[in-house]
Scaffold this active site. Structure first.
Site, PDB file in Angstrom:
ATOM      1  N   ARG A  46     -19.389  15.302   6.030  1.00  0.00           N
ATOM      2  CA  ARG A  46     -18.739  16.563   6.376  1.00  0.00           C
ATOM      3  C   ARG A  46     -17.708  16.278   7.448  1.00  0.00           C
ATOM      4  O   ARG A  46     -17.605  15.155   7.936  1.00  0.00           O
ATOM      5  CB  ARG A  46     -19.751  17.663   6.780  1.00  0.00           C
ATOM      6  CG  ARG A  46     -21.016  17.256   7.469  1.00  0.00           C
ATOM      7  CD  ARG A  46     -20.849  16.661   8.816  1.00  0.00           C
ATOM      8  NE  ARG A  46     -20.019  17.478   9.688  1.00  0.00           N
ATOM      9  CZ  ARG A  46     -19.399  17.062  10.759  1.00  0.00           C
ATOM     10  NH1 ARG A  46     -19.495  15.781  11.138  1.00  0.00           N
ATOM     11  NH2 ARG A  46     -18.679  17.848  11.500  1.00  0.00           N
ATOM     12  N   ALA A  48     -13.504  17.677   8.258  1.00  0.00           N
ATOM     13  CA  ALA A  48     -12.330  17.756   7.375  1.00  0.00           C
ATOM     14  C   ALA A  48     -11.760  16.392   6.954  1.00  0.00           C
ATOM     15  O   ALA A  48     -11.639  16.116   5.748  1.00  0.00           O
ATOM     16  CB  ALA A  48     -11.265  18.627   8.044  1.00  0.00           C
ATOM     17  N   GLN A 196     -24.367  20.722  14.131  1.00  0.00           N
ATOM     18  CA  GLN A 196     -23.514  19.521  14.203  1.00  0.00           C
ATOM     19  C   GLN A 196     -23.390  19.026  15.645  1.00  0.00           C
ATOM     20  O   GLN A 196     -23.264  17.821  15.884  1.00  0.00           O
ATOM     21  CB  GLN A 196     -22.107  19.829  13.659  1.00  0.00           C
ATOM     22  CG  GLN A 196     -22.003  19.979  12.168  1.00  0.00           C
ATOM     23  CD  GLN A 196     -22.146  21.425  11.737  1.00  0.00           C
ATOM     24  OE1 GLN A 196     -22.782  22.231  12.410  1.00  0.00           O
ATOM     25  NE2 GLN A 196     -21.572  21.756  10.614  1.00  0.00           N
ATOM     26  N   ASP A 237     -10.172  22.483  10.699  1.00  0.00           N
ATOM     27  CA  ASP A 237     -10.314  22.290   9.253  1.00  0.00           C
ATOM     28  C   ASP A 237      -9.051  22.648   8.496  1.00  0.00           C
ATOM     29  O   ASP A 237      -8.799  22.137   7.407  1.00  0.00           O
ATOM     30  CB  ASP A 237     -11.491  23.113   8.716  1.00  0.00           C
ATOM     31  CG  ASP A 237     -12.786  22.461   9.140  1.00  0.00           C
ATOM     32  OD1 ASP A 237     -13.256  22.742  10.252  1.00  0.00           O
ATOM     33  OD2 ASP A 237     -13.298  21.619   8.364  1.00  0.00           O
TER      34      ASP A 237
END
Ligand code: MRU
EC number: 5.3.1.23
Length: 346
Positions: A46, A48, A196, A237
């Protein structure tokens, strides 16, 4: 860095499994494009830029799986592979940027044998990975100049080596400041619901010996108001033409709190995260994920069964809250609408 986020090894794509960190450091191997797409959707990988690299490598694997008699048939089937990649996660524009680049390279090199095209696609995917590492290092160099000696930097989510080909964007800035000898420390938001910040940012900073303090998301305002945060640095992102920035859910709240407390709020991202086709952040597609990510923590229920849930994975921070966008080409402040385009064209 002492881990590899993603690499092409022996005609397989190897990724560190980010769903199992920090408990276990496990590497998964993928030999077909559909499993790479599944790994992106399932958050094995994960962030971007890392998603972009994974998509490119997935497409290179897909190219090897295609059986075709003609170049037309090959390119048609490669489009299908790309469509599968494109349906994995909608918000990070790096995914679509990488897909377009791979499609273009395939179309431009369809003169030789199909095996040659397959090799060219593999080389291009590896090049995307190598370039991303360089972009992150350049972002780090530019961003480190904004970090004062002794700073406490708040970050949200994980925009680190794990979210890129290595080094990181927001954490790249922090790494570069640390490597440059500045005595800095990081406050990491835990970043509910997927954690995260707690699971990944804290893990990779501790591995590098960079002082990090973990806080729950709702504590950021408390520390800002007490004057304990010098600046905020987050990743992105997708950045629209006017500078509006999509990043992990909760980033907008951090930016508003930073403005209220007169704290600089920086976004660190490569220009591959720009989407200048979108006039503003209102047009950025926002992924909504499964309710279970909110109702359960590591498999344990933390909410009554059947409760209604919303789970947007990203939010958009309006450009007016952003003090500067740190890219590989330099730092943009002020008139984002004009400066972002100039930067991309430079
Ligand atoms: O849902 P995720 O973990 O893929 O979201 C990641 C983020 O929001 C990051 O901050 C962003 O991708 C920048 S990564 C350098």
């Amino acid at each position: 860095m002492s881990f590899r986020t993603i690499e092409w090894r022996d005609d397989k794509v190897v990724m560190i499994d980010q769903t199992r960190l920090p408990g276990e450091e496990v590497y998964c191997e993928y030999a077909d494009y559909k499993s790479v797409a599944e790994a992106i959707r399932g958050m094995i990988i994960r962030g971007a830029p890392a998603i972009g690299v994974a998509a490119a490598m997935g497409i290179a694997l897909g190219a090897r799986e295609i059986i075709a008699d003609t170049h037309e048939s090959f390119l048609r089937q490669l489009d299908n592979v790309c469509d599968v990649m494109a349906r994995t996660r909608p918000t990070a524009v790096n995914l679509f940027w990488a897909i377009e680049r791979m499609k273009r390279v395939a179309a431009e090199n369809c003169g030789g044998s199909l095996d040659q095209v397959r090799e060219i696609l593999k080389a291009e995917a590896i090049r995307i990975e190598e370039e991303d590492l360089e972009l992150c290092k350049a972002i780090g160099r530019h961003g480190a100049t904004l970090i004062p000696e002794g700073a406490t930097i708040l970050t949200h989510c994980n925009a680190g080596g794990l979210a890129t080909a290595g080094y990181g964007t927001a954490l790249g800035v922090i790494r570069a400041a640390h490597e440059g000898g500045k005595k800095i420390q990081v406050f990491a938001d835990e970043t509910r619901p997927w954690l995260q910040g707690a699971r990944l940012t804290a893990w990779e900073l501790m591995k590098d010996g960079i002082p990090v303090t973990l806080i729950a998301d709702n504590m950021a305002g408390f520390f800002m108001k007490r004057g304990e945060i010098t600046c905020c640095v987050v990743g992105a992102d997708r950045i629209a033409a006017n500078g509006d920035t999509a990043n992990k859910i909760g980033t907008y709240s951090v930016a508003v709190l930073a403005r209220e407390n007169n704290i600089p709020f920086y976004v660190a991202a490569p220009t591959t995260t720009f989407d200048l086709t979108l006039a503003s952040g209102d047009e950025i597609p926002i992924e909504e994920r499964h309710s279970r990510e909110v109702t359960h923590l590591q498999g344990f229920p933390v909410a009554p069964e059947g409760v209604r849930v919303r789970n947007p994975a990203f939010d958009v921070t309006p450009a007016r809250y952003i003090s500067g966008i740190i890219t590989e080409k330099g730092v943009v402040t002020g008139d984002f609408l004009k400066e972002l385009r100039t930067l991309v064209e430079s």
